[in-house]
Design a protein around this motif. Structure first.
Motif, PDB file in Angstrom:
ATOM      1  N   GLU A 116       0.832  -1.208   0.000  1.00  0.00           N
ATOM      2  CA  GLU A 116       0.000   0.000   0.000  1.00  0.00           C
ATOM      3  C   GLU A 116       0.867   1.259   0.000  1.00  0.00           C
ATOM      4  N   LEU A 117       1.955   1.241   0.767  1.00  0.00           N
ATOM      5  CA  LEU A 117       2.861   2.397   0.785  1.00  0.00           C
ATOM      6  C   LEU A 117       3.538   2.589  -0.570  1.00  0.00           C
ATOM      7  N   VAL A 118       3.971   1.497  -1.185  1.00  0.00           N
ATOM      8  CA  VAL A 118       4.605   1.592  -2.498  1.00  0.00           C
ATOM      9  C   VAL A 118       3.625   2.193  -3.500  1.00  0.00           C
ATOM     10  N   GLU A 119       2.384   1.735  -3.486  1.00  0.00           N
ATOM     11  CA  GLU A 119       1.359   2.291  -4.376  1.00  0.00           C
ATOM     12  C   GLU A 119       1.182   3.787  -4.129  1.00  0.00           C
ATOM     13  N   TYR A 120       1.179   4.177  -2.875  1.00  0.00           N
ATOM     14  CA  TYR A 120       1.003   5.583  -2.525  1.00  0.00           C
ATOM     15  C   TYR A 120       2.138   6.444  -3.080  1.00  0.00           C
ATOM     16  N   PHE A 121       3.371   5.948  -2.990  1.00  0.00           N
ATOM     17  CA  PHE A 121       4.522   6.735  -3.428  1.00  0.00           C
ATOM     18  C   PHE A 121       4.791   6.634  -4.929  1.00  0.00           C
ATOM     19  N   THR A 122       4.180   5.665  -5.617  1.00  0.00           N
ATOM     20  CA  THR A 122       4.441   5.522  -7.056  1.00  0.00           C
ATOM     21  C   THR A 122       3.262   5.940  -7.927  1.00  0.00           C
ATOM     22  N   SER A 123       2.110   6.181  -7.358  1.00  0.00           N
ATOM     23  CA  SER A 123       0.949   6.644  -8.119  1.00  0.00           C
ATOM     24  C   SER A 123       1.048   8.156  -8.313  1.00  0.00           C
ATOM     25  N   ILE A 124       0.977   8.612  -9.554  1.00  0.00           N
ATOM     26  CA  ILE A 124       1.086  10.045  -9.819  1.00  0.00           C
ATOM     27  C   ILE A 124      -0.037  10.808  -9.123  1.00  0.00           C
ATOM     28  N   ASP A 125      -1.264  10.325  -9.220  1.00  0.00           N
ATOM     29  CA  ASP A 125      -2.392  11.027  -8.586  1.00  0.00           C
ATOM     30  C   ASP A 125      -2.196  11.143  -7.080  1.00  0.00           C
ATOM     31  N   LYS A 126      -1.783  10.052  -6.453  1.00  0.00           N
ATOM     32  CA  LYS A 126      -1.577  10.075  -5.007  1.00  0.00           C
ATOM     33  C   LYS A 126      -0.360  10.937  -4.652  1.00  0.00           C
ATOM     34  N   ARG A 127       0.650  10.886  -5.489  1.00  0.00           N
ATOM     35  CA  ARG A 127       1.838  11.708  -5.220  1.00  0.00           C
ATOM     36  C   ARG A 127       1.515  13.194  -5.327  1.00  0.00           C
ATOM     37  N   MET A 128       0.705  13.550  -6.311  1.00  0.00           N
ATOM     38  CA  MET A 128       0.323  14.961  -6.452  1.00  0.00           C
ATOM     39  C   MET A 128      -0.503  15.424  -5.255  1.00  0.00           C
ATOM     40  N   ALA A 129      -1.261  14.534  -4.649  1.00  0.00           N
ATOM     41  CA  ALA A 129      -2.059  14.898  -3.477  1.00  0.00           C
ATOM     42  C   ALA A 129      -1.169  15.295  -2.301  1.00  0.00           C
ATOM     43  N   TRP A 130      -0.026  14.617  -2.136  1.00  0.00           N
ATOM     44  CA  TRP A 130       0.852  14.951  -1.015  1.00  0.00           C
ATOM     45  C   TRP A 130       2.049  15.789  -1.405  1.00  0.00           C
ATOM     46  N   GLU A 131       2.338  15.883  -2.704  1.00  0.00           N
ATOM     47  CA  GLU A 131       3.486  16.684  -3.138  1.00  0.00           C
ATOM     48  C   GLU A 131       3.057  17.782  -4.101  1.00  0.00           C
ATOM     49  N   GLY A 132       1.768  18.075  -4.144  1.00  0.00           N
ATOM     50  CA  GLY A 132       1.242  19.093  -5.046  1.00  0.00           C
ATOM     51  C   GLY A 132       1.748  20.492  -4.757  1.00  0.00           C
ATOM     52  N   ASN A 133       2.213  20.722  -3.533  1.00  0.00           N
ATOM     53  CA  ASN A 133       2.767  22.034  -3.237  1.00  0.00           C
ATOM     54  C   ASN A 133       4.162  22.209  -3.828  1.00  0.00           C
ATOM     55  N   MET A 134       4.836  21.102  -4.187  1.00  0.00           N
ATOM     56  CA  MET A 134       6.164  21.189  -4.791  1.00  0.00           C
ATOM     57  C   MET A 134       6.094  21.097  -6.313  1.00  0.00           C
ATOM     58  N   PHE A 135       5.195  20.238  -6.823  1.00  0.00           N
ATOM     59  CA  PHE A 135       5.085  20.032  -8.262  1.00  0.00           C
ATOM     60  C   PHE A 135       3.774  20.590  -8.803  1.00  0.00           C
ATOM     61  N   GLU A 136       3.873  21.256  -9.935  1.00  0.00           N
ATOM     62  CA  GLU A 136       2.680  21.691 -10.662  1.00  0.00           C
ATOM     63  C   GLU A 136       2.076  20.499 -11.401  1.00  0.00           C
ATOM     64  N   SER A 137       2.961  19.637 -11.920  1.00  0.00           N
ATOM     65  CA  SER A 137       2.498  18.423 -12.600  1.00  0.00           C
ATOM     66  C   SER A 137       3.614  17.383 -12.607  1.00  0.00           C
ATOM     67  N   ILE A 138       3.204  16.121 -12.709  1.00  0.00           N
ATOM     68  CA  ILE A 138       4.127  14.993 -12.865  1.00  0.00           C
ATOM     69  C   ILE A 138       3.541  14.102 -13.953  1.00  0.00           C
ATOM     70  N   GLU A 139       4.403  13.661 -14.864  1.00  0.00           N
ATOM     71  CA  GLU A 139       3.953  12.816 -15.972  1.00  0.00           C
ATOM     72  C   GLU A 139       4.900  11.628 -16.114  1.00  0.00           C
TER      73      GLU A 139
END
Length: 191
Positions: free
Chosen positions: A102-125
Motif C-alpha cells: 500500500e505504501l509503495v502504491e502511494y509513493f508511485t501513483s502520480i495522482d496520489k503523489r500529487m495529493a501529497w506533493e502538489g505544493n512542490m510540483f505543478e504536474s508529474i507525468e
C-alpha cells in the motif's frame, strides 16, 4: 519428477536455486533478470536505477546518522559525509495497519503523489515505464517555491527484499527524447 507448475530446486555451491538459476535473493537474481530485458535503453536505465537504490541502501545502513528531532511522530536524522559535498536527511515513522505494498502504491501513483506533493510540483507525468520497477517521470515544479520555470526528469527504481521491505529511490537523469527546454531550468534531484 515435479508436477507441472511446481518449482524444481537445484543445489549450487552458494545454496539452492530454481532450475532457471533464480535464488530468490533480489540482489543475486538482478543480473539474471536484467539479461532478460530486450531493450538496451531499458537495461541502461534499470542499471542506473539499481545503482542509485544500492547507494540509498548503503546510506540507510550507515552508523553515523545524527538524530536531530522528532515532530508529530516523525524522527529526523541528518548525515554529512566528510567525503561528499552533499548532506542527507532521513525521516522515519511508523504506519499502523498499512502494508508495504500500500505504501509503495502511494509513493508511485502520480495522482496520489500529487495529493501529497502538489505544493512542490505543478504536474508529474510518466514518460517511460521499464521492467523491473523502473520508470522515468517528468516533473514541472510549482513556481511558488522559486522564480522562473523549473523542471526535472527523474528515474525511479524500486527493489523488494525479503522481510516485507521495499526500497524506492529517485534520481535526476537525462534522456535524448526529453531534452531540457528553452527558458526552463532543469534541476537535479536525488530522493
Amino acid at each position: 519428477m515435479p508436477a507441472q507448475g511446481d518449482t524444481k530446486l537445484i543445489q549450487t555451491n552458494g545454496g539452492c536455486a530454481t532450475a532457471d538459476g533464480r535464488t530468490g535473493d533480489p540482489f543475486k537474481d538482478f543480473e539474471l533478470d536484467l539479461r532478460r530485458v530486450d531493450s538496451e535503453e531499458a537495461r541502461a536505465y534499470i542499471q542506473r536505477g539499481r545503482e542509485s537504490t544500492y547507494r540509498l541502501i548503503d546510506l540507510l545502513y550507515r552508523t553515523d546518522w545524527q538524530y536531530e528531532k522528532k515532530v508529530e511522530g516523525v524522527k529526523l536524522y541528518s548525515l554529512k559525509p566528510m567525503d561528499e559535498p552533499r548532506s542527507y536527511l532521513r525521516l522515519e515513522t511508523k504506519f499502523a495497519n498499512i502494508s508495504v505494498s500500500e505504501l509503495v502504491e502511494y509513493f508511485t501513483s502520480i495522482d496520489k503523489r500529487m495529493a501529497w506533493e502538489g505544493n512542490m510540483f505543478e504536474s508529474i507525468e510518466q514518460l517511460r515505464a521499464y521492467p523491473m520497477s523502473t520508470t522515468i517521470f517528468y516533473g514541472k515544479l510549482a513556481q511558488k517555491w522559486h522564480s522562473g520555470a523549473k523542471d526535472c526528469l527523474m528515474l525511479a527504481h524500486g527493489v523488494s527484499i525479503k522481510g516485507d521491505r521495499y526500497y524506492l529511490s529517485s534520481m535526476s537523469v537525462e534522456h535524448a527524447d526529453f531534452p531540457p527546454q528553452k527558458k526552463v531550468a532543469r534541476i537535479s534531484l536525488a530522493v
